[in-house]
Design a protein around this motif. Structure first.
Motif, short mmCIF file in Angstrom:
data_model
loop_
_atom_site.label_atom_id
_atom_site.label_comp_id
_atom_site.label_asym_id
_atom_site.label_seq_id
_atom_site.Cartn_x
_atom_site.Cartn_y
_atom_site.Cartn_z
N LYS A 158 28.53 -31.98 55.06
CA LYS A 158 27.24 -32.08 54.38
C LYS A 158 26.22 -32.84 55.21
O LYS A 158 25.07 -32.98 54.79
CB LYS A 158 27.41 -32.74 53.02
CG LYS A 158 28.01 -31.81 51.96
CD LYS A 158 27.91 -32.40 50.57
CE LYS A 158 28.38 -31.41 49.52
NZ LYS A 158 28.26 -31.95 48.14
N ASP A 159 26.62 -33.36 56.37
CA ASP A 159 25.64 -33.99 57.26
C ASP A 159 24.87 -32.95 58.08
O ASP A 159 24.16 -33.28 59.02
CB ASP A 159 26.31 -35.01 58.19
CG ASP A 159 27.31 -34.38 59.17
OD1 ASP A 159 27.36 -33.14 59.26
OD2 ASP A 159 28.03 -35.13 59.84
N GLU A 160 25.03 -31.65 57.67
CA GLU A 160 24.29 -30.52 58.23
C GLU A 160 24.74 -30.12 59.63
O GLU A 160 24.03 -29.41 60.34
CB GLU A 160 22.77 -30.79 58.22
CG GLU A 160 22.23 -31.15 56.84
CD GLU A 160 20.72 -31.32 56.83
OE1 GLU A 160 20.08 -31.13 57.89
OE2 GLU A 160 20.17 -31.63 55.75
N GLU A 181 22.71 -28.59 54.36
CA GLU A 181 24.05 -29.02 54.01
C GLU A 181 25.02 -27.86 54.06
O GLU A 181 24.76 -26.78 53.53
CB GLU A 181 24.07 -29.64 52.60
CG GLU A 181 23.46 -31.01 52.52
CD GLU A 181 23.76 -31.66 51.17
OE1 GLU A 181 24.37 -30.99 50.30
OE2 GLU A 181 23.38 -32.83 50.97
#
Length: 424
Positions: A158-160, A181
């Motif tokens: 989710k830190d992309e 994300e």
């Protein structure tokens, strides 16, 4: 037997009766009542009208006997034919005492060291071991992939970002920023598919082909490949399908499956069926040829977080703290043949075979523990502890498997022998 005992206050005759009283005397010993002075060790009556022993259950009147409950570990849905006996949940070993891990060890600052009475280990179990942690992500791991023909491991967060790890050295050799994300990630052959808000990213690790598939509305939570199509579970409750076109070297939209009322968070394919788990607490069964919903399963009472095909069975887990095992009836519809209960909500399921070719189920719970069970008995094999919830699990070659937790850490595990197979 009478025992005379003297004390400093003079002789006092204490009558202590050893064993049970004769219930046929003194009005059946006052209806089998136990003398409370005898229980306290100070009855001095002889004969005593009450029992000097605990009555057996058989001696009690039937109305006072405790009801005997007969529990079965395996059951069918009400109103269905019982069918052949099921092996699910049978021959379970006695439950082990809970292993409590030191919370200060988890945070890295326990001052007691080896003198600590709590567990200083990331796992409990003698059939597997921790090889190495892979650190670098800043948020929860949502996908782990090992594309065919590659010596690289890919992790999405989710830190992309997607991180690329060298399987020989364990070093991060690349970081791909996707600008959104990552909700899920899978590999199929040389392809890697990544779900992000409003799109699916696809790239081929052998040809370096890089594609973006549009169509989703909201976050893409789940991806799976079946019948030469790519399926994506979307936040709005739809399941989108694309078919690969070799002529144009692209993925063309094939269908949009509607029916779920809330987001689709898990997908699996088996026996020409697509199974989808949703935030609306249901599982839908889709025919892979017609792409029509042929059954809706409503036994779960909370979000269906993960679905898994094993042999001719479907396994599902939910935040309602249960794992359900489904089997097809003679009519082809699915029914629950066994329900396994946990004390915590369940987040993800994974399956593989151990060194002795026994199927093992990996169950991630929201108490930051992954529990390993033998199938079909659900006998506990071990536990894996994490700093945060494990949302992603992946089986690798040669007895390897991987877990990714909420802190962004990926751990590499290995069974004690080389040959394992994933549960399809």
């Amino acid at each position: 037997m009478d025992i005379e005992a003297g004390d400093r206050y003079g002789n006092k005759r204490i009558h202590q009766r050893i064993g049970g009283s004769n219930p046929s005397s003194i009005s059946e010993r006052s209806n089998n009542k136990v003398c409370h002075h005898w229980r306290a060790g100070r009855c001095n009556r002889h004969p005593c009208p009450f029992l000097h022993a605990e009555p057996s259950i058989d001696s009690l009147p039937k109305r006072h006997q405790p009801a005997v409950e007969h529990h079965s570990l395996v059951w069918k849905n009400p109103g269905t034919n019982p069918g052949p006996p099921s092996k699910w949940g049978k021959a379970r070993a006695p439950q082990k005492a809970p292993d409590k891990i030191c919370k200060y060890f988890i945070s890295g600052n326990c001052n007691y060291g080896e003198r600590c009475r709590f567990l200083h280990s990331w796992f409990v179990g003698d059939s597997f071991s921790l090889l190495t942690p892979l650190q670098g992500h800043q948020k929860v791991i949502t996908g782990i992939a090992l594309p065919a023909g590659s010596d690289k491991l890919y992790s999405g967060s989710k830190d992309e970002s997607v991180r690329v790890w060298d399987c020989q050295t364990g070093q991060c050799v690349g970081v791909i920023n996707l600008g959104g994300e990552i909700g899920c990630m899978i590999s199929e052959g040389p392809w890697i598919f990544v779900g992000i808000p409003n799109a699916v990213k696809a790239w081929n690790t052998q040809t370096a082909t890089d594609l973006s598939l549009s169509g989703p509305t909201g976050q893409v939570y789940a991806l799976v490949v079946g019948n030469e199509m790519l399926f994506a579970g979307i936040q709005d409750g739809h399941i989108l399908a694309w078919k690969f076109s070799a002529v144009g070297n692209c993925f063309e939209p094939a269908a949009s499956l509607s029916g779920h009322r809330l987001g689709v968070v898990s997908l699996v394919v088996g026996a020409m069926r697509l199974y989808s788990g949703s935030m609306d607490n249901t599982i839908r069964v889709w025919d892979l040829v017609t792409l029509q919903c042929i059954q809706t399963l409503t036994d779960h009472t909370s979000v269906v977080m993960s679905v898994l095909c094993w042999d001719q069975f479907l396994l599902s887990c939910s935040l309602d703290r249960t794992i359900k095992v489904w089997v097809a009836t003679e009519t082809g519809s699915l029914e629950v043949t066994y329900t396994h209960n946990e004390e915590q909500g369940l987040l993800a399921l994974g399956g593989m075979h151990d060194a002795q070719a026994k199927p093992v189920l990996l169950c991630s719970c929201n108490d930051n523990v992954v529990r390993l069970y033998d199938l079909p008995s659900f006998t506990e094999r071990g536990k894996i502890f994490s700093k945060d919830e494990v949302r992603a699990m992946q089986v690798g070659p040669g007895g390897l498997f991987f877990t990714g937790d909420g802190t962004g850490e990926v751990k590499v595990w290995k069974w004690s022998a080389n040959e394992t197979q994933s549960v399809n």
